[in-house]
Design a protein around this motif. Structure first.
Motif, mmCIF file in Angstrom:
data_model
loop_
_atom_site.group_PDB
_atom_site.id
_atom_site.type_symbol
_atom_site.label_atom_id
_atom_site.label_comp_id
_atom_site.label_asym_id
_atom_site.label_seq_id
_atom_site.Cartn_x
_atom_site.Cartn_y
_atom_site.Cartn_z
ATOM 1 N N THR A 89 45.955 35.640 40.580
ATOM 2 C CA THR A 89 45.207 34.658 41.544
ATOM 3 C C THR A 89 43.855 35.115 42.023
ATOM 4 O O THR A 89 42.841 34.448 42.089
ATOM 5 C CB THR A 89 46.146 34.707 42.769
ATOM 6 O OG1 THR A 89 47.285 33.966 42.530
ATOM 7 C CG2 THR A 89 45.511 33.545 43.841
ATOM 8 N N LEU A 90 43.664 36.206 42.143
ATOM 9 C CA LEU A 90 42.468 37.011 42.479
ATOM 10 C C LEU A 90 41.405 36.653 41.286
ATOM 11 O O LEU A 90 40.296 36.220 41.312
ATOM 12 C CB LEU A 90 42.431 38.497 42.750
ATOM 13 C CG LEU A 90 41.115 39.128 43.119
ATOM 14 C CD1 LEU A 90 40.438 38.446 44.274
ATOM 15 C CD2 LEU A 90 41.445 40.721 43.314
ATOM 16 N N LEU A 95 36.998 33.464 38.885
ATOM 17 C CA LEU A 95 36.649 32.746 37.727
ATOM 18 C C LEU A 95 36.093 31.413 38.148
ATOM 19 O O LEU A 95 35.038 30.936 37.722
ATOM 20 C CB LEU A 95 37.804 32.554 36.891
ATOM 21 C CG LEU A 95 37.532 31.784 35.487
ATOM 22 C CD1 LEU A 95 36.573 32.380 34.582
ATOM 23 C CD2 LEU A 95 38.896 31.333 34.767
ATOM 24 N N PHE A 96 36.817 30.882 39.112
ATOM 25 C CA PHE A 96 36.357 29.417 39.849
ATOM 26 C C PHE A 96 34.925 29.585 40.453
ATOM 27 O O PHE A 96 34.185 28.906 40.337
ATOM 28 C CB PHE A 96 37.397 29.027 40.839
ATOM 29 C CG PHE A 96 38.657 28.311 40.437
ATOM 30 C CD1 PHE A 96 38.838 28.120 38.950
ATOM 31 C CD2 PHE A 96 39.471 27.921 41.290
ATOM 32 C CE1 PHE A 96 39.937 27.536 38.583
ATOM 33 C CE2 PHE A 96 40.565 27.159 40.594
ATOM 34 C CZ PHE A 96 40.725 27.092 39.380
ATOM 35 N N LEU A 97 34.752 30.790 41.090
ATOM 36 C CA LEU A 97 33.691 31.093 41.963
ATOM 37 C C LEU A 97 32.391 31.269 40.812
ATOM 38 O O LEU A 97 31.156 30.681 41.004
ATOM 39 C CB LEU A 97 33.414 32.351 42.916
ATOM 40 C CG LEU A 97 32.422 32.804 43.612
ATOM 41 C CD1 LEU A 97 32.056 31.581 44.684
ATOM 42 C CD2 LEU A 97 32.709 33.914 44.413
ATOM 43 N N VAL A 98 32.578 32.046 39.786
ATOM 44 C CA VAL A 98 31.436 32.341 38.868
ATOM 45 C C VAL A 98 31.149 30.999 38.051
ATOM 46 O O VAL A 98 30.033 30.678 37.906
ATOM 47 C CB VAL A 98 31.960 33.320 37.832
ATOM 48 C CG1 VAL A 98 30.848 33.359 36.715
ATOM 49 C CG2 VAL A 98 31.965 34.591 38.605
ATOM 50 N N ILE A 99 32.227 30.273 37.511
ATOM 51 C CA ILE A 99 31.943 29.134 36.941
ATOM 52 C C ILE A 99 31.325 28.121 37.863
ATOM 53 O O ILE A 99 30.399 27.439 37.450
ATOM 54 C CB ILE A 99 33.320 28.521 36.300
ATOM 55 C CG1 ILE A 99 33.730 29.319 35.315
ATOM 56 C CG2 ILE A 99 33.328 26.897 35.880
ATOM 57 C CD1 ILE A 99 35.288 28.921 34.804
ATOM 58 N N GLY A 123 30.835 21.742 39.969
ATOM 59 C CA GLY A 123 30.371 23.112 40.385
ATOM 60 C C GLY A 123 30.651 23.387 41.820
ATOM 61 O O GLY A 123 31.410 24.393 42.271
ATOM 62 N N ALA A 124 30.339 22.400 42.705
ATOM 63 C CA ALA A 124 30.566 22.463 44.217
ATOM 64 C C ALA A 124 32.021 22.561 44.426
ATOM 65 O O ALA A 124 32.627 23.358 45.085
ATOM 66 C CB ALA A 124 30.092 21.312 44.985
ATOM 67 N N LEU A 125 32.907 21.740 43.593
ATOM 68 C CA LEU A 125 34.494 21.831 43.660
ATOM 69 C C LEU A 125 34.852 23.175 43.368
ATOM 70 O O LEU A 125 35.930 23.741 43.911
ATOM 71 C CB LEU A 125 34.961 20.587 43.054
ATOM 72 C CG LEU A 125 34.629 19.123 43.651
ATOM 73 C CD1 LEU A 125 35.173 18.176 42.743
ATOM 74 C CD2 LEU A 125 35.359 19.197 45.212
ATOM 75 N N SER A 126 34.273 23.784 42.288
ATOM 76 C CA SER A 126 34.907 24.956 41.884
ATOM 77 C C SER A 126 34.583 26.197 42.957
ATOM 78 O O SER A 126 35.551 26.888 43.056
ATOM 79 C CB SER A 126 34.151 25.181 40.501
ATOM 80 O OG SER A 126 34.613 24.602 39.525
ATOM 81 N N VAL A 127 33.453 26.114 43.408
ATOM 82 C CA VAL A 127 33.238 27.065 44.500
ATOM 83 C C VAL A 127 34.015 26.817 45.871
ATOM 84 O O VAL A 127 34.612 27.821 46.296
ATOM 85 C CB VAL A 127 31.540 26.928 44.916
ATOM 86 C CG1 VAL A 127 31.248 27.736 46.258
ATOM 87 C CG2 VAL A 127 30.702 27.276 43.902
ATOM 88 N N ILE A 128 34.183 25.473 46.247
ATOM 89 C CA ILE A 128 35.078 25.177 47.328
ATOM 90 C C ILE A 128 36.501 25.716 47.036
ATOM 91 O O ILE A 128 37.211 26.331 47.862
ATOM 92 C CB ILE A 128 35.100 23.651 47.607
ATOM 93 C CG1 ILE A 128 33.731 23.432 48.239
ATOM 94 C CG2 ILE A 128 36.037 23.309 48.613
ATOM 95 C CD1 ILE A 128 33.515 21.786 48.189
#
Length: 172
Positions: A89-90, A95-99, A123-128
């Motif tokens: 999970t970490l 990965l979501f944050l970097v992508i 990108g914004a959705l991945s960061v969220i």
């Protein structure tokens, strides 16, 4: 897609599996962790075997080391799946944050094109998503992998169903 009905049935099975995974995300998370563990273990054994069978010593070292690490990782995930869930999970959150950050940065190079907004929003959705996982970590670990697996199963199933129906219509 000559056998559209088989693709349609496969899609239905995937959607049903996704719904079941959403109904019990902890079980789906444990399943995703077990699949990852077995994948690491089997892939590591195959990679180690291939490295040892390869000619020459210099080109064996890194692939053999990577295979060994994969085996250790697979065994560790199988021996302690709950620790594996937290680790995976970490890793997913990072990965979501970097992508996501990468997509946001890349989107600005696409300004003025039709791809700007979709890439920026993606990108914004991945960061969220990453921030949501981090904000409730480690509690989010017990369900997030199962929910992601469910979404992937449903998405793949719907895609197969739509492709099969399209194929059926095209051959009719």
């Amino acid at each position: 897609m000559k056998h559209w009905l088989l693709w349609f049935i496969a899609g239905i099975v995937l959607v049903a599996g996704g719904i079941l995974a959403l109904a019990n995300p902890l079980a789906a998370t444990l399943t995703a962790t077990a699949i990852a563990a077995w994948s690491f273990l089997i892939g590591g054994v195959v990679q180690l075997y291939a490295a040892l069978k390869h000619e020459g010593t210099g080109s064996k070292v890194w692939p053999a080391l990577a295979g060994g690490v994969s085996i250790v990782l697979g065994v560790a995930l199988l021996n302690n799946p709950f620790a594996g869930i937290i680790s995976l999970t970490l890793l997913v959150a990072i990965l979501f944050l970097v992508i996501g950050i990468t997509k946001v940065v890349v989107s600005f190079s696409l300004k003025g094109t039709g791809a700007f907004w979709p890439v920026l929003i993606s990108g914004a959705l991945s960061v969220i998503l990453a921030l949501m996982i981090f904000s409730d970590f480690p509690q989010s670990a017990v369900t997030i992998l199962g929910v992601l697996l469910a979404i992937e199963l449903i998405s793949s199933g719907v895609s197969l169903i739509m492709m099969s129906l399209n194929s059926k219509a095209a051959t009719a």
